[in-house]
Design an enzyme around this catalytic site. Structure first.
Site, PDB file in Angstrom:
ATOM      1  N   PRO A  10      -4.241   3.997  -7.222  1.00  0.00           N
ATOM      2  CG  PRO A  10      -4.200   3.550  -9.525  1.00  0.00           C
ATOM      3  CD  PRO A  10      -3.649   3.068  -8.205  1.00  0.00           C
ATOM      4  NE  ARG A  13     -11.472   5.187   1.949  1.00  0.00           N
ATOM      5  CZ  ARG A  13     -11.785   3.891   2.080  1.00  0.00           C
ATOM      6  NH1 ARG A  13     -12.950   3.459   1.670  1.00  0.00           N
ATOM      7  NH2 ARG A  13     -10.957   3.046   2.633  1.00  0.00           N
ATOM      8  CB  THR A 100      -1.273   4.561   8.385  1.00  0.00           C
ATOM      9  OG1 THR A 100      -2.578   4.155   7.933  1.00  0.00           O
ATOM     10  CG2 THR A 100      -1.130   6.055   8.239  1.00  0.00           C
ATOM     11  CB  ALA A 124       3.583  11.825   5.729  1.00  0.00           C
ATOM     12  CG  HIS A 154      -9.808   7.337  11.044  1.00  0.00           C
ATOM     13  ND1 HIS A 154      -9.144   7.543  12.221  1.00  0.00           N
ATOM     14  CD2 HIS A 154      -9.104   8.002  10.084  1.00  0.00           C
ATOM     15  CE1 HIS A 154      -8.079   8.294  11.998  1.00  0.00           C
ATOM     16  NE2 HIS A 154      -8.031   8.593  10.715  1.00  0.00           N
ATOM     17  CE  LYS A 158      -6.768   4.648  10.066  1.00  0.00           C
ATOM     18  NZ  LYS A 158      -5.870   4.594   8.901  1.00  0.00           N
ATOM     19  N   GLY A 164      -2.409   5.734  12.112  1.00  0.00           N
ATOM     20  CA  GLY A 164      -1.007   6.184  12.084  1.00  0.00           C
ATOM     21  C   GLY A 164      -0.855   7.498  12.833  1.00  0.00           C
TER      22      GLY A 164
HETATM   23  N1  LIG Z   1      -1.016  10.001   5.396  1.00  0.00           N
HETATM   24  C1  LIG Z   1      -2.231  10.504   5.277  1.00  0.00           C
HETATM   25  O1  LIG Z   1      -2.456  11.725   5.409  1.00  0.00           O
HETATM   26  C2  LIG Z   1      -3.351   9.593   4.955  1.00  0.00           C
HETATM   27  C3  LIG Z   1      -3.103   8.262   4.903  1.00  0.00           C
HETATM   28  N2  LIG Z   1      -4.099   7.398   4.594  1.00  0.00           N
HETATM   29  C4  LIG Z   1      -3.692   6.007   4.470  1.00  0.00           C
HETATM   30  O2  LIG Z   1      -3.564   5.746   3.076  1.00  0.00           O
HETATM   31  C5  LIG Z   1      -3.888   4.379   2.813  1.00  0.00           C
HETATM   32  C6  LIG Z   1      -4.990   4.333   1.761  1.00  0.00           C
HETATM   33  O3  LIG Z   1      -6.156   4.891   2.290  1.00  0.00           O
HETATM   34  P1  LIG Z   1      -7.506   4.948   1.436  1.00  0.00           P
HETATM   35  O4  LIG Z   1      -7.236   5.602   0.128  1.00  0.00           O
HETATM   36  O5  LIG Z   1      -8.543   5.472   2.335  1.00  0.00           O
HETATM   37  O6  LIG Z   1      -7.758   3.379   1.214  1.00  0.00           O
HETATM   38  P2  LIG Z   1      -8.528   2.671  -0.001  1.00  0.00           P
HETATM   39  O7  LIG Z   1      -8.870   1.311   0.493  1.00  0.00           O
HETATM   40  O8  LIG Z   1      -9.607   3.537  -0.510  1.00  0.00           O
HETATM   41  O9  LIG Z   1      -7.405   2.588  -1.132  1.00  0.00           O
HETATM   42  C7  LIG Z   1      -6.358   1.663  -1.119  1.00  0.00           C
HETATM   43  C8  LIG Z   1      -6.118   1.265  -2.544  1.00  0.00           C
HETATM   44  O10 LIG Z   1      -4.969   0.414  -2.583  1.00  0.00           O
HETATM   45  C9  LIG Z   1      -5.199  -0.495  -3.627  1.00  0.00           C
HETATM   46  N3  LIG Z   1      -4.330  -1.660  -3.541  1.00  0.00           N
HETATM   47  C10 LIG Z   1      -4.448  -2.740  -2.738  1.00  0.00           C
HETATM   48  N4  LIG Z   1      -3.496  -3.636  -3.061  1.00  0.00           N
HETATM   49  C11 LIG Z   1      -2.769  -3.103  -4.065  1.00  0.00           C
HETATM   50  C12 LIG Z   1      -1.669  -3.543  -4.828  1.00  0.00           C
HETATM   51  N5  LIG Z   1      -1.127  -4.757  -4.629  1.00  0.00           N
HETATM   52  N6  LIG Z   1      -1.169  -2.723  -5.780  1.00  0.00           N
HETATM   53  C13 LIG Z   1      -1.699  -1.523  -6.002  1.00  0.00           C
HETATM   54  N7  LIG Z   1      -2.770  -1.059  -5.335  1.00  0.00           N
HETATM   55  C14 LIG Z   1      -3.292  -1.837  -4.368  1.00  0.00           C
HETATM   56  C15 LIG Z   1      -6.672  -0.877  -3.481  1.00  0.00           C
HETATM   57  O11 LIG Z   1      -7.170  -1.424  -4.697  1.00  0.00           O
HETATM   58  C16 LIG Z   1      -7.281   0.479  -3.171  1.00  0.00           C
HETATM   59  O12 LIG Z   1      -7.725   1.121  -4.335  1.00  0.00           O
HETATM   60  C17 LIG Z   1      -4.284   3.775   4.160  1.00  0.00           C
HETATM   61  O13 LIG Z   1      -3.169   3.135   4.722  1.00  0.00           O
HETATM   62  C18 LIG Z   1      -4.660   4.995   4.999  1.00  0.00           C
HETATM   63  O14 LIG Z   1      -4.480   4.780   6.367  1.00  0.00           O
HETATM   64  C19 LIG Z   1      -5.369   7.813   4.327  1.00  0.00           C
HETATM   65  C20 LIG Z   1      -5.670   9.133   4.397  1.00  0.00           C
HETATM   66  C21 LIG Z   1      -4.693  10.131   4.728  1.00  0.00           C
HETATM   67  O1  LIG Z   2      -7.274   5.835   6.731  1.00  0.00           O
HETATM   68  C1  LIG Z   2      -7.497   7.071   6.796  1.00  0.00           C
HETATM   69  O2  LIG Z   2      -8.530   7.568   6.356  1.00  0.00           O
HETATM   70  C2  LIG Z   2      -6.489   7.940   7.407  1.00  0.00           C
HETATM   71  N1  LIG Z   2      -5.353   7.408   7.758  1.00  0.00           N
HETATM   72  C3  LIG Z   2      -4.260   8.098   8.348  1.00  0.00           C
HETATM   73  C4  LIG Z   2      -3.990   7.566   9.729  1.00  0.00           C
HETATM   74  O3  LIG Z   2      -4.047   6.341   9.929  1.00  0.00           O
HETATM   75  O4  LIG Z   2      -3.689   8.358  10.621  1.00  0.00           O
HETATM   76  C5  LIG Z   2      -4.388   9.592   8.246  1.00  0.00           C
HETATM   77  C6  LIG Z   2      -5.771  10.114   8.428  1.00  0.00           C
HETATM   78  O5  LIG Z   2      -6.108   9.987   9.743  1.00  0.00           O
HETATM   79  C7  LIG Z   2      -6.748   9.384   7.516  1.00  0.00           C
END
Ligand SMILES: NC(=O)C1=CN([C@@H]2O[C@H](COP(=O)(O)OP(=O)(O)OC[C@H]3O[C@@H](n4cnc5c(N)ncnc54)[C@H](O)[C@@H]3O)[C@@H](O)[C@H]2O)C=CC1
Ligand SMILES: O=C(O)C1=N[C@H](C(=O)O)C[C@H](O)C1
Length: 265
Positions: A10, A13, A100, A124, A154, A158, A164
């Site tokens: 939570p 980002r 991802t 997704a 990115h 990341k 992904g």
């Molecule tokens: N499917 C999509 O459209 C998108 C997917 N992503 C993916 O989402 C994931 C998160 O991305 P961001 O928010 O940018 O990363 P981030 O690094 O800002 O957030 C990840 C969060 O997970 C938390 N975390 C780590 N270990 C944990 C645990 N054991 N229990 C609970 N929380 C824990 C961290 O404290 C952090 O707040 C990445 O894998 C990214 O590639 C990101 C953007 C879009």
């Molecule tokens: O980590 C990100 O920021 C993002 N991760 C996803 C990916 O790995 O494709 C989705 C989006 O590109 C943002």
């Protein structure tokens, strides 16, 4: 009907945007959050911009044992997202996973688990509608252009590369084109990695720079012409309509769906 959500990650980002989505969606209720720290505190204590008052857990087993939930939304890291998703499904809680970096073996294991339990799971790689269209258009174009390279760009925080979305794009393209080794048959990398990652002959290049959010170009080349399909996410709000559709859809599924292109008509 209200959908009771556990949000993992939570304070990340994406997690912070997901908190806004849950607060703004009348039929969503945050029943708990899974964080790395802050056990026993409440979300509105640790995220003062949020009006949501739900307990924070650091242990998913404890959380699932104490909280009645419909859906886990996971936005964490590949290592922890894999464990969260597995445990949620084992517990009969559906999962929407934006995290991802899952392998094919992870997807197979989770699909079997979802089907054994008869509940939905959506994984997704990208929730943004524009990115889904970019992938669909790329798959269409690949029928006519057999040479293609993917450049994904990115932010520099990341963890996984390729993204992904980049991997999913290559998978969709390789479904419709013959395997092909691109470039000159005798080409040599004088610096390892110069030609990028290789997915079934499709080259994937990962750029990481501060200032970027999430961007991808799919470049097709033919005789005397090229086609570039590009998508840009300028903020994380761009992903939230896809998270909302996924939470609503996962409630009606009894299997695992990998990729929003499979649920968006
Ligand atoms: N499917 C999509 O459209 C998108 C997917 N992503 C993916 O989402 C994931 C998160 O991305 P961001 O928010 O940018 O990363 P981030 O690094 O800002 O957030 C990840 C969060 O997970 C938390 N975390 C780590 N270990 C944990 C645990 N054991 N229990 C609970 N929380 C824990 C961290 O404290 C952090 O707040 C990445 O894998 C990214 O590639 C990101 C953007 C879009
Ligand atoms: O980590 C990100 O920021 C993002 N991760 C996803 C990916 O790995 O494709 C989705 C989006 O590109 C943002």
């Amino acid at each position: 009907m209200t959908t009771r959500i556990i949000l993992a990650g939570p304070r990340g980002r994406m997690g912070l945007e997901a908190l806004n989505l849950i607060a703004d969606t009348e039929h969503f209720e945050l029943v708990a959050a899974l964080d790395r720290t802050n056990k026993g505190k409440y979300i509105d204590e640790v995220v003062p911009t949020s009006s949501l008052h739900a307990p924070i857990y650091t242990d998913i087993d404890e959380c699932l044992a104490e909280v009645e939930a419909d859906v886990l939304v996971d936005l964490t890291t590949p290592e922890i997202g894999r464990v969260h998703t597995k445990k949620a499904l084992e517990h009969g809680v559906r999962a929407v996973v934006g995290t991802t970096g899952f392998s094919e073996a992870d997807l197979t294991e989770l699909r079997t688990l979802a089907e054994d339990k008869g509940i939905g799971c959506i994984i997704a790689p990208n929730f943004a509608i524009g990115a889904i269209l970019m992938m669909k258009f790329s798959q269409m174009a690949a029928k006519y252009f057999e040479d293609v390279e993917i450049i994904e760009l990115h932010h520099d925080q990341k963890l996984d590369a390729p993204s992904g979305t980049g991997v999913k794009t290559a998978e969709l393209i390789s479904e419709v084109r013959e395997s092909k080794k691109q470039g000159h048959p005798d080409e040599k990398e004088t610096i390892p990695g110069a030609r990028g990652a290789d997915y079934d002959g499709i080259r994937l290049h990962s750029v990481r720079l501060p200032g970027l959010v999430a961007h991808q170009e799919v470049l097709f080349g033919g005789f005397g012409q090229s086609l570039t399909i590009r998508h840009d996410s300028y903020n994380r709000a761009s992903f939230m309509s896809g998270v909302k559709v996924s939470v609503d859809t996962v409630m009606k599924l009894d299997t695992l769906v990998y990729g929003l292109e499979n649920i968006i008509e």
